[in-house]
Design an enzyme around this catalytic site. Sequence first.
Site, PDB file in Angstrom:
ATOM      1  N   HIS A 209      13.064  50.347   1.441  1.00  0.00           N
ATOM      2  CA  HIS A 209      13.537  48.973   1.551  1.00  0.00           C
ATOM      3  C   HIS A 209      15.016  48.979   1.889  1.00  0.00           C
ATOM      4  CE1 HIS A 209      14.238  44.754   0.644  1.00  0.00           C
ATOM      5  NE2 HIS A 209      12.934  44.614   0.726  1.00  0.00           N
TER       6      HIS A 209
ATOM      7  N   ASP B 154       4.656  45.656  -0.617  1.00  0.00           N
ATOM      8  CA  ASP B 154       3.438  45.787   0.185  1.00  0.00           C
ATOM      9  C   ASP B 154       2.562  46.977  -0.206  1.00  0.00           C
ATOM     10  OD1 ASP B 154       3.974  43.583   1.885  1.00  0.00           O
ATOM     11  OD2 ASP B 154       5.461  44.773   2.951  1.00  0.00           O
TER      12      ASP B 154
END
Length: 427
Positions: free
Chosen positions: A306, A363
């Site tokens: 991320h 996710d």
Amino acid sequence: MAETAELRVGDKTYELPIIEGSEGERAIDISKLRADSGLITLDPGYGNTGSCESAITFIDGEKGILRYRGYPIEELAEHSSFLEVAHLLMAGNLPSASELEKFRESIRYHTMLHEDFKSVFSSLPKDAHPMAACSAAVGALATFYPDSLDPRDPREVEVSVHRLIAKMPTIASYAFKHSIGQPFMYPDNRLDYVENFLHLMFATPCEDFTVDPVVAKAIDLLLILHADHEQNCSTSTVRLVGSSNANLFAAISAGINALWGPRHGGANQEVIEMLKTIEGEGVSGREFVERAKDRDDTSRLSGFGHRVYKNFDPRAKIIKKACFDVLEKLGVNSKLLEIAVELEEIALKDDYFVQRNLYPNVDFYSGVIYTAIGTPDKMFTAMFALGRLPGWIAHWLEMHAQDQRIGRPRQVYQGELSRSYVPASSR
Ligand code: CMC
């Protein structure tokens, strides 16, 4: 005296204000830099650029903290509901019981789509990706509801916001129903928001359909966890498009397209496809992780990494736990979950992932839940879009309230110098 930074270029010194955020984050304000010095800044990918000041969501990526309007995501996940969170993000505060009921009532009122909308979906190929269908349909809202397009008219804005939130589940479900050749369902306004979405998705006109409360709760949780994430790619897209004074539907349609990419929301579909490939090809978790590290191999560990989190993504922690709870309650034994857990364990101990601070993101586990409740892979990112919608709207509203100038980055030109046109016959 307010703190400043100094920039020295040649024999000139420029004083730049330092802005401090409410959580102590500091930024050098360069908004007058070009006017004063002729210089611009260069930051491809915007890793060091604050595009706005915002009061909606706070993230501390080093500590793994996420808060909407000051409320920790863990508390909202445990106690709140998606519509309440939507109100919180857009209005700034948790609604009173009567404000929430009024909001729910208005959303209920707008759930149905114009009847001619069915032809928008029917004209698309059956295998159209739901994200393409959703983006097209949200853009098309501007053609069916031209009475609520003026971003400067508060009443029109309110109507378009409520229409969008109310109709998005109907739109997403129509994209799905069209792909499997089932009739479009009408919303059932006796149901709440998430129940209605499940009804639209999974009911048919020929049989009774009862919403499983375990499934409704799981979807509500996932929608809350996806509801906002400050200046990510799709939200920045919504703000940028909105800054031209384009209507809300146009800006959200663009946001849906930005979300679709596999580096962003499209990663949830990629994760499940990765897990299925590993299962289908009988590749070991270790073997796959080695592939993901290899620069000459295109595989990546989808659902890992991320831009902002250099620690656990707090949403991933909540979703992993929910995954086990939901699957147990539904009596589902998932090989895909076993593979995901194995991949996570291997990656978290592997030097490559440790050194780069790569952790599971939102996710990584969500698709296992979507699969367990019967959602096809291609719908996953549309579920993400449904969740992110109030966040996008909150940012669009905030940007207009701040009266932000049109978004228009500059560039450093590195192309050909001026040259004269040569006719084709002489080239
Ligand atoms: N698998 C293998 N290596 C990775 C991964 C991964 N999933 N993610 C990052 N890296 C490596 C990358 O190759 C780079 O290595 P090096 O320094 O040797 O060049 C290093 O880690 C830093 O990565 P980056 O690509 O420079 O980081 P970024 O901040 O530009 O990108 C990201 C962030 C999310 C796009 C990236 O981590 C990624 O592609 N992850 C997989 C896709 C994914 O799960 N996306 C969902 C993000 S969370 C939800 C959302 O935003 O929608």
